[in-house]
Scaffold this motif. Structure first.
Motif, short mmCIF file in Angstrom:
data_model
loop_
_atom_site.label_atom_id
_atom_site.label_comp_id
_atom_site.label_asym_id
_atom_site.label_seq_id
_atom_site.Cartn_x
_atom_site.Cartn_y
_atom_site.Cartn_z
N TYR A 2 36.99 38.44 42.35
CA TYR A 2 37.24 38.18 41.04
C TYR A 2 36.76 36.50 40.93
CZ TYR A 2 40.20 41.63 38.89
OH TYR A 2 41.12 43.67 39.01
N GLY A 48 43.48 38.95 40.33
CA GLY A 48 43.62 38.07 39.20
C GLY A 48 44.67 37.48 38.56
N SER A 301 32.19 34.77 34.52
CA SER A 301 33.21 35.50 34.62
C SER A 301 32.14 36.43 35.98
CB SER A 301 34.51 36.44 34.33
OG SER A 301 35.57 35.39 33.58
N GLU A 303 32.61 39.31 38.87
CA GLU A 303 33.42 40.76 39.16
C GLU A 303 32.64 41.33 40.36
OE1 GLU A 303 36.99 44.51 38.57
OE2 GLU A 303 36.11 43.40 37.39
#
Length: 304
Positions: A2, A48, A301, A303
């Protein structure tokens, strides 16, 4: 893996507090379609919950407040920050450590040359010893050997020496040596996803190209559109190349380099307030979009 972009601007942020250039003025008066940005830093995690900061900007307090996973949540006083990795000893990349003093001790990974700068010219390691043990130096070698951080054990880090420039306060300014600036190649050992992170990148040689080719995502120096941008905008005399930043445009610029990277996700970070790519209606921003190059923003963000 992440990835959270905590801050996406170069030193001074956007708009810069003392700047009245077209873009900063337009941001304030509402005539420019753009987003406000704090000074660059990212956070990484493999679960996370526990996070590693890559650089600690002067805007770190506001950045932590904007991202709930980094806020205290488990005990009366705590943090999800499991460690800090410094790319260099630039003011806008390490001053945030002062604001984290209440949470000391902090483990800080950096090269020997960065540690020297931060123990002498800007002695953060020395000053912060008075706060519960301060900063605990974890040496980062330049042998390309992987290292890990216990709280994010599925992430494997490699430091890649880069050609950029040391900060103005450093005795190494104008004479960059290996270890003054690094990039990071980070791989998630479970998913296989990988990131190449280099917010300060003055030259791209064959070795840097090889690490970029291995990565799934490139998060790269987006400071200036043109080498003489500071002069053209009448806000300074330094060339981008003198400051250690490869411009996006022109022969050998970042856009030309990135033409050879069709597989990777390509994102620019550490963007100066003068760079026209901040203007979402600019021709330069449109060119990036046509070439599949993204502009990082605070709160982005990713991933992998």
């Amino acid at each position: 893996m992440y990835i959270r972009v905590l801050g996406s601007a170069a030193g001074g942020g956007f708009p810069q507090w003392n700047c009245n250039c077209r873009q900063c003025a337009g941001m304030r008066n509402g005539s420019l379609r753009a987003q406000r940005r704090t000074q660059s830093s990212i956070a990484l995690s493999d679960n996370g919950v526990d996070w590693v900061l890559c650089n600690a900007s002067p805007d770190i307090r506001a950045q932590l407040e904007s991202f709930a996973p980094l806020q205290p949540a488990r005990r009366l006083r705590d943090t999800a920050i499991a460690g800090v990795v410094l790319m260099d000893s630039q003011i806008d990349h390490c001053t945030g450590l002062l604001s984290l003093r209440e949470g000391c001790p902090h483990s800080v990974w950096c090269t020997e040359r960065v540690h020297e700068d931060l123990s002498s010219g800007f002695p953060l390691f020395t000053m912060l010893k008075h706060w519960n043990g301060g900063l605990q130096w974890q040496p980062v070698g330049l042998d390309r050997e992987p290292f890990s951080i216990a709280a994010c054990s599925h992430l494997q880090f490699r430091a890649i020496p880069l050609v950029s420039n040391a900060p103005p306060y450093s005795p190494n300014r104008g004479n960059p040596q290996p270890g003054d600036t690094i990039g990071l190649f980070i791989e998630d050992l479970r998913t296989g996803g990988s990131l190449f992170y280099a917010p300060g990148l003055g030259q791209i040689d064959a070795e840097v190209l090889s690490w970029m080719q291995r990565a799934d995502c490139l998060l790269l120096d987006g400071t200036l559109w043109r080498d003489d941008e500071m002069r053209v905008c009448e806000v300074g005399q330094s060339l981008g190349s003198e400051m250690g930043h490869l411009p996006q445009s022109g022969p050998g610029g970042m856009l030309e380099v990135l033409e050879g990277f069709s597989r990777q996700r390509k994102v620019l970070i550490h963007i100066n307030n003068t760079n026209p790519i901040l203007d979402e209606d600019s021709a330069e921003r449109a060119l990036l979009e046509r070439r599949g190059v993204e502009v990082a923003f605070d709160g982005m963000s990713i991933e992998l």
